[in-house]
Design an enzyme around this catalytic site. Sequence first.
Site: not given
Length: 431
Positions: A322-324, A326, A412
């Site tokens: 997730e986010c970081g 990814l 994502s």
Amino acid sequence: MAGAVQCPALFVAAPASGQGKTTVTAALARLHTRLGRRVRVFKCGPDFLDPQIHAVASGAPVHNVDLGMCGETDIAWRLHAAARECDLILVEGVMGLYDGAPSGADIARRFGIPVMAVIDARAMAQTFGAVAYGLAHYLPGLPFAGVLANHVGSARHAEMLRASLPEGMRWFGAVMRDADAALPERHLGLMQADEITDLGERLDLLADHLQATGAAELPPAVEFPSVSAPAVPPLLGGKHIAIARDAAYGFIYPANVDTLLALGAELAFFSPLAGETLPARCDAVWLPGGYPELHGERLAANTRFWASLRAHVAAGRPVLAECGGLMSLLETVVDKAGAAHGFGGLLPGRAVMQKRLAALGMQQVDLPQGRITGHTFHYSKTETPLAPWLHAQRPEGGEGEAIYRCGSITASYVHFWFPSNPLVAAGLFGG
């Protein structure tokens, strides 16, 4: 199922961001905890950072409450459960009291929690009363309790502010300016609690300031109707999930951890930043968001971790990034100074930090097992030849963040809220 319970509760709001809601909420939690009371704090919106501060201040986990991301039932059972075991519930708002749809005011109204407005009074005098009046009366039916003046310059200044209030409006007091008690920030908000080495001293100083206002008095009791926690099937029974958790990967909702445990998973936390690698027994991996770009050199140097993660993926075992997380799976991350760091290389492309916010807002994702909610908040942009597996959707309509599926990896910018659909959460980890 237990019946309705009553518990003193207060909703800490403000006319805008930056007024001091977080510091006041944390100070209240610290003050009442020092007095021997059991305090539970909740945070409106999808924030990760403020809850970390409140958890230290109160000594208890802090859950998020958001009518959009979490839903009314989720909020109701968490408040009821907290009311059964504590002496005070504090809810910190998000942005301004009426900002967003739904807003913090909607939560205060729905659950009957009295609102204390924190107003930064540094650059005002009698207008303080007008702002307070507007907050109290903008929405009919709001249980408005009164106001607290923050960043006040002197006793004379405090008296002018108090005199400006409409007749009958409660004055919670004035908190004087004190740079030593301020909580340090960076681009995504406050620094993470573990990074503030003197956090305990700052919280005690803030609590001392509040104690001088008479804030040690408990607010009125609120009745919280009985709502049972949802039943969660043990779809992850016997699964061992490794979760990265440190200063680079710190954006973890406690409710997400609770959901994985309710699903039957066995959890092991590890720190890539400390040089650790995946645990010996690992059926799935969760790389949550955080600040990998701030620790590029140290993360890139942990070659044992990246090798173990590549072996994990080669074996077909699930990874949720997730986010970081990814960003970390890409070949390169370019930080705000323009320095490029070689990361996992499990996904093609790079993430480049931007000077301005790249995306912000609630998201909902329709996966094969159903819909799950979440949010996005990031300063980087990803450049990748990968075609999205699907896209999240914005609740108000329109396309949201890309969701990538590459082998056993799901990646994502969306931070998922697992309690919104435990079945979907289980599926992300192979359940």
